[in-house]
Design a protein around this motif. Structure first.
Motif, PDB file in Angstrom:
ATOM      1  N   THR A   9      -6.412  -9.512  -2.494  1.00 56.49           N
ATOM      2  CA  THR A   9      -5.684  -9.462  -3.764  1.00 56.49           C
ATOM      3  C   THR A   9      -6.628  -9.733  -4.931  1.00 56.49           C
ATOM      4  N   SER A  13      -7.653  -7.118  -7.932  1.00 55.27           N
ATOM      5  CA  SER A  13      -7.463  -7.527  -9.327  1.00 55.27           C
ATOM      6  C   SER A  13      -8.769  -7.454 -10.104  1.00 55.27           C
ATOM      7  N   GLU A  16      -9.509  -3.804 -10.769  1.00 54.45           N
ATOM      8  CA  GLU A  16      -8.622  -3.253 -11.795  1.00 54.45           C
ATOM      9  C   GLU A  16      -8.944  -3.809 -13.186  1.00 54.45           C
ATOM     10  N   TYR A  45      -2.380   3.112  -4.964  1.00 50.39           N
ATOM     11  CA  TYR A  45      -1.382   2.377  -4.173  1.00 50.39           C
ATOM     12  C   TYR A  45      -0.138   2.052  -5.000  1.00 50.39           C
ATOM     13  N   TRP A  46      -0.351   1.721  -6.276  1.00 53.38           N
ATOM     14  CA  TRP A  46       0.720   1.279  -7.157  1.00 53.38           C
ATOM     15  C   TRP A  46       1.790   2.338  -7.392  1.00 53.38           C
ATOM     16  N   ARG A  47       1.480   3.581  -7.065  1.00 52.76           N
ATOM     17  CA  ARG A  47       2.460   4.653  -7.255  1.00 52.76           C
ATOM     18  C   ARG A  47       3.617   4.556  -6.257  1.00 52.76           C
ATOM     19  N   GLU A  49       3.938   1.444  -3.985  1.00 49.20           N
ATOM     20  CA  GLU A  49       4.210   0.092  -3.499  1.00 49.20           C
ATOM     21  C   GLU A  49       3.578  -0.949  -4.421  1.00 49.20           C
ATOM     22  N   SER A  50       4.043  -2.166  -4.280  1.00 47.27           N
ATOM     23  CA  SER A  50       3.508  -3.261  -5.083  1.00 47.27           C
ATOM     24  C   SER A  50       2.152  -3.703  -4.534  1.00 47.27           C
ATOM     25  N   LEU A  51       1.426  -4.448  -5.319  1.00 46.98           N
ATOM     26  CA  LEU A  51       0.150  -4.999  -4.875  1.00 46.98           C
ATOM     27  C   LEU A  51       0.365  -5.879  -3.647  1.00 46.98           C
TER      28      LEU A  51
END
Length: 132
Positions: A9, A13, A16, A45-47, A49-51
């Motif tokens: 995670t 982050s 990003e 991935y964010w398209r 599902e969540s992080l």
């Protein structure tokens, strides 16, 4: 000590936020996950599902003794999967182990999970391989 999911995670982050390069992010993430990802996975991935879900899918602990799963254990894993369907770590771990144990393709169990656990076990046991 940080868990694998915390590390991944943090790496995502940092990528990003522009703190680390794509190459560094991919290299470090792939060292800490069950399955390798590529630039497309990381950037998109964010398209879908969540992080948190993305990281859970990448960092779940696999069942290593899947060869020893008997009928009772299979029924327990099926029941746990159905009860905790929203928990991606449980779902991925159990589906992977059962599909390996019964020689089914990835995604097979997800397609039949709405059945009763006994019907699911029966379907898992069917030899669906194509012999030439």
């Amino acid at each position: 000590m940080l868990s694998r999911s915390d590390i991944v995670t943090s790496l995502i982050s940092d990528y990003e936020d522009g703190k680390i390069s794509l190459e560094k992010a991919l290299s470090s993430i792939n060292e800490n996950t069950n399955q390798p990802i590529d630039q497309n996975d990381l950037n998109n991935y964010w398209r879908s599902e969540s992080l948190e879900d993305f990281v859970a899918k990448l960092t779940y602990e696999s069942i290593t003794d899947w060869q020893n799963i008997d009928d009772q254990k299979a029924l327990e894993l099926i029941e746990e999967t159905k009860l905790h369907w929203d928990n991606i770590s449980v779902r991925e771990r159990n589906c992977e182990a059962l599909e390996k144990r019964y020689a089914k393709t990835s995604g097979y169990l997800i397609s039949i999970i709405v059945q009763t656990k006994e019907d699911i076990l029966s379907n898992l046991k069917k030899d669906s391989a194509i012999y030439l």
